[in-house]
Design a protein around this motif. Structure first.
Motif, PDB file in Angstrom:
ATOM      1  N   ARG A   1      31.947  36.137  54.380  1.00 40.22           N
ATOM      2  CA  ARG A   1      31.462  35.495  55.613  1.00 40.22           C
ATOM      3  C   ARG A   1      32.331  35.775  56.842  1.00 40.22           C
TER       4      ARG A   1
ATOM      5  N   ASP B   1      32.992  38.754  57.508  1.00 42.12           N
ATOM      6  CA  ASP B   1      32.540  40.120  57.808  1.00 42.12           C
ATOM      7  C   ASP B   1      33.653  41.143  57.575  1.00 42.12           C
TER       8      ASP B   1
ATOM      9  N   SER C   1      18.707  46.727  49.289  1.00 48.19           N
ATOM     10  CA  SER C   1      18.635  46.230  50.660  1.00 48.19           C
ATOM     11  C   SER C   1      18.702  47.387  51.640  1.00 48.19           C
TER      12      SER C   1
ATOM     13  N   ASN D   1      19.674  46.774  54.634  1.00 46.13           N
ATOM     14  CA  ASN D   1      20.920  46.471  55.326  1.00 46.13           C
ATOM     15  C   ASN D   1      22.083  46.840  54.408  1.00 46.13           C
ATOM     16  N   THR D   2      23.163  47.309  54.988  1.00 47.83           N
ATOM     17  CA  THR D   2      24.344  47.610  54.174  1.00 47.83           C
ATOM     18  C   THR D   2      25.154  46.322  54.026  1.00 47.83           C
ATOM     19  N   ILE D   3      25.004  45.681  52.881  1.00 44.47           N
ATOM     20  CA  ILE D   3      25.709  44.425  52.594  1.00 44.47           C
ATOM     21  C   ILE D   3      27.189  44.722  52.327  1.00 44.47           C
TER      22      ILE D   3
ATOM     23  N   ARG E   1      30.405  44.514  54.392  1.00 43.68           N
ATOM     24  CA  ARG E   1      29.802  44.976  55.642  1.00 43.68           C
ATOM     25  C   ARG E   1      28.809  43.965  56.218  1.00 43.68           C
ATOM     26  N   TRP E   2      28.664  42.812  55.573  1.00 42.63           N
ATOM     27  CA  TRP E   2      27.682  41.819  55.999  1.00 42.63           C
ATOM     28  C   TRP E   2      28.259  40.438  55.743  1.00 42.63           C
ATOM     29  N   GLU E   3      27.938  39.477  56.580  1.00 45.10           N
ATOM     30  CA  GLU E   3      28.566  38.159  56.476  1.00 45.10           C
ATOM     31  C   GLU E   3      27.874  37.300  55.435  1.00 45.10           C
ATOM     32  N   THR E   4      28.245  37.485  54.198  1.00 41.58           N
ATOM     33  CA  THR E   4      27.653  36.709  53.106  1.00 41.58           C
ATOM     34  C   THR E   4      28.555  36.750  51.872  1.00 41.58           C
TER      35      THR E   4
END
Ligand SMILES: [Ca+2]
Ligand SMILES: [Ca+2]
Length: 197
Positions: A87, A89, A120, A122-124, A180-183
Motif C-alpha cells: 500500500r 506503492d 491483470s 495493470n502491473t500489480i 508496482r500497485w498500492e495493494t
C-alpha cells in the motif's frame, strides 16, 4: 557372410562413434554447477531478504514475509509464498543464496516458476532476479523480468547473466517480486534452478 560381417562391423563402429560423440557433447555442455529446489522439505539454502519502505502509520517497515506453503505448488506439495503489504506503492522481496563458481564459469542462468492468483492488465508487481558477486540488498540491484500478473496460474521466468569470474569463488543469486500497485499482494515461487556454465 563376409559382406554381412562387414556391415555389422561398420554398424558397430557407427554406433560406437555416435556414443562417443554423445558423451563428449554432454560433458562439454554439462553445467559446472547445478542447484535445483522445489521447497518440499525445506528452503534448500535459500534465505528471504527485502528492501521495503516504512509504513507512515506505524513507523515500522511494511508487513512482508516469504515462507513455505502448501496453498499451491508447481511440483510436489510445497512452494514459497511471497506476501507484501504494497500500500506504500513500494517494496521488493526476494530469496537469495550463494552458488559455487568453478574455473571456466562464464554464465549464470536462473529459472523459476511464479504463480499469480489472477491475470491483470495493470502491473500489480513485477518479477525480478539477480546474479552477480554482491549480496543483493537493494531493489535496484535486481533485474526486472516482466509483470507478475501476465497469467492466472504458473508462468516460468528466467535470467541469464554473463559473468567475468576473475578470482571469484562464488556468486550470489536471487529471485522475487517488486511492488508496482498500492495493494496487499501474494505470489508463489517453485522449482528454482540455478545453472553455472
Ligand atoms: Ca515444490
Ligand atoms: Ca541480501
Amino acid at each position: 557372410m563376409w559382406l554381412n560381417a562387414k556391415i555389422i562391423i561398420v554398424l558397430v563402429s557407427v554406433v560406437a562413434a555416435a556414443g562417443a560423440i554423445a558423451t563428449f557433447y554432454s560433458q562439454a555442455h554439462a553445467p559446472l554447477e547445478r542447484v535445483t529446489e522445489g521447497f518440499e522439505t525445506g528452503y534448500g539454502g535459500w534465505a528471504p531478504d527485502a528492501d521495503v519502505p516504512i509504513d507512515p502509520n506505524t513507523g515500522q517497515p511494511v508487513d512482508w514475509y516469504v515462507a513455505r506453503s502448501t496453498d499451491v505448488s508447481f511440483s510436489g506439495t510445497h512452494s514459497l509464498k511471497f506476501f507484501i503489504d504494497g500500500r506504500q506503492d513500494d517494496g521488493t522481496i526476494w530469496i537469495e543464496r550463494k552458488v559455487l563458481l568453478r574455473e571456466g564459469a562464464r554464465r549464470v542462468n536462473i529459472t523459476f516458476d511464479l504463480y499469480s492468483g489472477e491475470e491483470s492488465f495493470n502491473t500489480i508487481a513485477v518479477v525480478c532476479a539477480y546474479a552477480g558477486f554482491k549480496d543483493p540488498e537493494h531493489e535496484g540491484e535486481l533485474t526486472v523480468l516482466g509483470p507478475a500478473n501476465e497469467v492466472a496460474g504458473w508462468k516460468r521466468y528466467s535470467l541469464a547473466v554473463d559473468i567475468d569470474t576473475g578470482n571469484a569463488q562464488e556468486a550470489w543469486v536471487a529471485a522475487g517480486i517488486s511492488v508496482r500497485w498500492e495493494t496487499h499482494m501474494t505470489y508463489y515461487l517453485d522449482d528454482i534452478i540455478i545453472e553455472v556454465t
